[in-house]
Design a protein around this motif. Structure first.
Motif, short mmCIF file in Angstrom:
data_model
loop_
_atom_site.label_atom_id
_atom_site.label_comp_id
_atom_site.label_asym_id
_atom_site.label_seq_id
_atom_site.Cartn_x
_atom_site.Cartn_y
_atom_site.Cartn_z
N MET A 1 -65.16 11.48 12.16
CA MET A 1 -64.47 10.24 11.77
C MET A 1 -63.47 9.82 12.85
SD MET A 1 -65.52 9.30 8.67
CE MET A 1 -64.22 8.43 7.80
N VAL A 2 -63.43 8.54 13.11
CA VAL A 2 -62.48 7.97 14.06
C VAL A 2 -61.28 7.45 13.29
CG1 VAL A 2 -62.12 6.19 15.81
CG2 VAL A 2 -64.34 7.34 15.64
N ASN A 3 -60.09 7.91 13.62
CA ASN A 3 -58.88 7.49 12.91
C ASN A 3 -58.36 6.17 13.48
OD1 ASN A 3 -58.92 9.77 11.29
ND2 ASN A 3 -57.59 10.94 12.66
N LEU A 4 -58.03 5.25 12.57
CA LEU A 4 -57.58 3.92 12.97
C LEU A 4 -56.24 3.57 12.33
CD1 LEU A 4 -60.83 1.80 12.36
CD2 LEU A 4 -60.13 2.89 14.49
N VAL A 5 -55.43 2.85 13.08
CA VAL A 5 -54.28 2.15 12.52
C VAL A 5 -54.59 0.66 12.62
CG1 VAL A 5 -51.91 1.40 13.03
CG2 VAL A 5 -52.44 3.83 12.83
N HIS A 26 -65.19 5.33 10.12
CA HIS A 26 -63.80 5.21 10.54
C HIS A 26 -62.86 5.50 9.37
CE1 HIS A 26 -65.39 3.50 14.19
NE2 HIS A 26 -65.97 2.52 13.52
N ARG A 27 -61.77 6.15 9.66
CA ARG A 27 -60.77 6.46 8.64
C ARG A 27 -59.50 5.67 8.93
NH1 ARG A 27 -60.22 11.46 9.71
NH2 ARG A 27 -61.62 12.32 8.10
N ILE A 28 -59.03 4.90 7.95
CA ILE A 28 -57.80 4.13 8.10
C ILE A 28 -56.63 5.05 7.74
CG2 ILE A 28 -56.57 2.02 7.52
CD1 ILE A 28 -59.42 1.66 8.70
N VAL A 29 -55.82 5.39 8.72
CA VAL A 29 -54.71 6.32 8.48
C VAL A 29 -53.38 5.61 8.32
CG1 VAL A 29 -55.86 8.22 9.68
CG2 VAL A 29 -54.36 6.69 10.97
N GLY A 30 -53.33 4.31 8.62
CA GLY A 30 -52.09 3.57 8.45
C GLY A 30 -52.29 2.11 8.75
N THR A 31 -51.42 1.28 8.16
CA THR A 31 -51.44 -0.16 8.42
C THR A 31 -50.01 -0.64 8.65
OG1 THR A 31 -51.22 -0.78 6.08
CG2 THR A 31 -53.46 -0.45 6.93
N ALA A 32 -49.88 -1.79 9.30
CA ALA A 32 -48.57 -2.39 9.52
C ALA A 32 -48.74 -3.89 9.69
CB ALA A 32 -47.90 -1.79 10.76
N HIS A 45 -48.90 8.53 13.23
CA HIS A 45 -50.26 9.03 12.95
C HIS A 45 -51.07 9.39 14.19
CE1 HIS A 45 -50.00 8.21 8.65
NE2 HIS A 45 -49.45 7.04 8.93
N LYS A 46 -50.68 8.90 15.36
CA LYS A 46 -51.42 9.18 16.60
C LYS A 46 -52.93 8.94 16.41
CE LYS A 46 -47.88 10.93 19.01
NZ LYS A 46 -46.77 10.72 18.07
N PRO A 47 -53.33 7.73 16.02
CA PRO A 47 -54.74 7.46 15.76
C PRO A 47 -55.57 7.44 17.04
CG PRO A 47 -53.55 5.42 15.80
CD PRO A 47 -52.52 6.49 15.93
N ASP A 48 -56.89 7.45 16.87
CA ASP A 48 -57.78 7.31 18.02
C ASP A 48 -57.71 5.89 18.56
OD1 ASP A 48 -59.07 9.99 17.89
OD2 ASP A 48 -59.75 9.24 15.95
N ILE A 49 -57.67 4.93 17.65
CA ILE A 49 -57.65 3.51 18.04
C ILE A 49 -56.65 2.74 17.17
CG2 ILE A 49 -59.00 1.36 18.20
CD1 ILE A 49 -61.49 3.04 18.58
N CYS A 50 -55.94 1.83 17.77
CA CYS A 50 -55.10 0.88 17.04
C CYS A 50 -55.77 -0.48 17.13
CB CYS A 50 -53.69 0.82 17.63
SG CYS A 50 -52.66 -0.49 16.91
N LEU A 51 -56.17 -1.02 15.98
CA LEU A 51 -56.71 -2.39 15.92
C LEU A 51 -55.51 -3.32 15.80
CD1 LEU A 51 -59.84 -2.43 13.58
CD2 LEU A 51 -59.71 -3.13 15.96
N LEU A 52 -55.30 -4.15 16.80
CA LEU A 52 -54.07 -4.93 16.90
C LEU A 52 -54.34 -6.43 16.87
CD1 LEU A 52 -50.96 -4.83 17.54
CD2 LEU A 52 -51.62 -4.98 19.96
N ASP A 53 -53.71 -7.13 15.92
CA ASP A 53 -53.80 -8.59 15.89
C ASP A 53 -52.98 -9.15 17.06
OD1 ASP A 53 -54.42 -11.12 15.06
OD2 ASP A 53 -53.11 -11.13 13.32
N ARG A 54 -53.20 -10.44 17.37
CA ARG A 54 -52.49 -11.06 18.49
C ARG A 54 -51.09 -11.53 18.10
NH1 ARG A 54 -53.23 -14.34 23.28
NH2 ARG A 54 -51.10 -14.34 24.08
N TYR A 55 -50.99 -12.29 17.00
CA TYR A 55 -49.70 -12.90 16.66
C TYR A 55 -49.16 -12.38 15.33
CZ TYR A 55 -50.78 -16.15 20.41
OH TYR A 55 -51.10 -16.68 21.64
#
Length: 216
Positions: A1-5, A26-32, A45-55
């Motif tokens: 599983m790939v950990n994501l924020v 993919h495993r969602i380990v946190g949101t903001a 959480h030190k995820p593998d990937i952070c999916l980041l919005d622009r604005y």
């Protein structure tokens, strides 16, 4: 599983991703929902990937890419945004992002982009396109060889993110003439939008060699 924020301030969109991405491994380990929160959540959480919005309400997500990378250690950043700005994509990659994906590209493209980032690729998907991918750069250059010199000028300005008015001013022609040239570029490259043309040109290095033959 790939950990994501997930860093995004659109709650419904975040809920949709949280419900579907686990089906793709993919495993969602946190949101903001703000930039400061994204950095803090990545640090925790030190995820593998952070999916980041622009604005976000508190600023541009691109401005905290460096902080995210520092906070996460091995975390990679994939910008996922409705913004199709070519310069924004360049800025994101310049700041260390591993990818830049337009939200309109859909879940299948996002899942593929995540796999690419995990595999160490730099992924750019600026706009959804129904045009099948070409076999490779050779085919792309074959299509580009049909562009006239003026059409190549227009393609370069599309890559630079220029709009019709600015293109017309630089070329010394009417905006209607620019639109005609741009439409010809789209037709010859087999794409359906200016962003798709810019992405196609960058992906295959179509403007790297200005000695490439052009149509008369």
């Amino acid at each position: 599983m790939v950990n994501l924020v997930l860093g995004d301030d659109h709650a419904i969109f975040v809920d949709a991703l949280a419900a579907t991405l686990p089906q793709h491994g993919h495993r969602i380990v946190g949101t903001a929902d703000n930039t400061a929160g994204v950095v803090a959540t990545v640090r925790e959480h030190k995820p593998d990937i952070c999916l980041l919005d622009r604005y976000f309400a508190d600023g541009d997500g691109l401005d905290v890419i460096g902080e995210i990378l520092s906070a996460g250690g091995r975390t990679k950043v994939l910008v996922l945004t409705a913004d199709g700005d070519v310069q924004g994509m360049r800025d994101a990659l310049g700041k260390g992002a591993a990818g830049y994906v337009n939200k309109m590209c859909g879940l299948a493209v996002l899942a593929g982009a995540l796999r690419g980032v995990v595999d160490g690729e730099v992924v750019v998907e600026l706009a959804a396109s129904r045009t099948p991918r070409l076999a490779g750069t050779t085919d792309a250059r074959r299509l580009a060889s049909h562009l006239t010199a003026r059409e190549r000028q227009c393609l370069r300005m599309l890559v630079e993110g220029a709009h019709t008015t600015a293109m017309a001013k630089r070329l010394g022609v009417a905006p209607t003439t620019v639109r005609t040239h741009v439409q010809s570029v789209l037709t010859k490259l087999g794409v359906h939008s200016r962003l798709a043309a810019a992405s196609f040109a960058m992906r295959h290095g179509l403007l790297d060699d200005e000695r490439m033959p052009v149509a008369g």
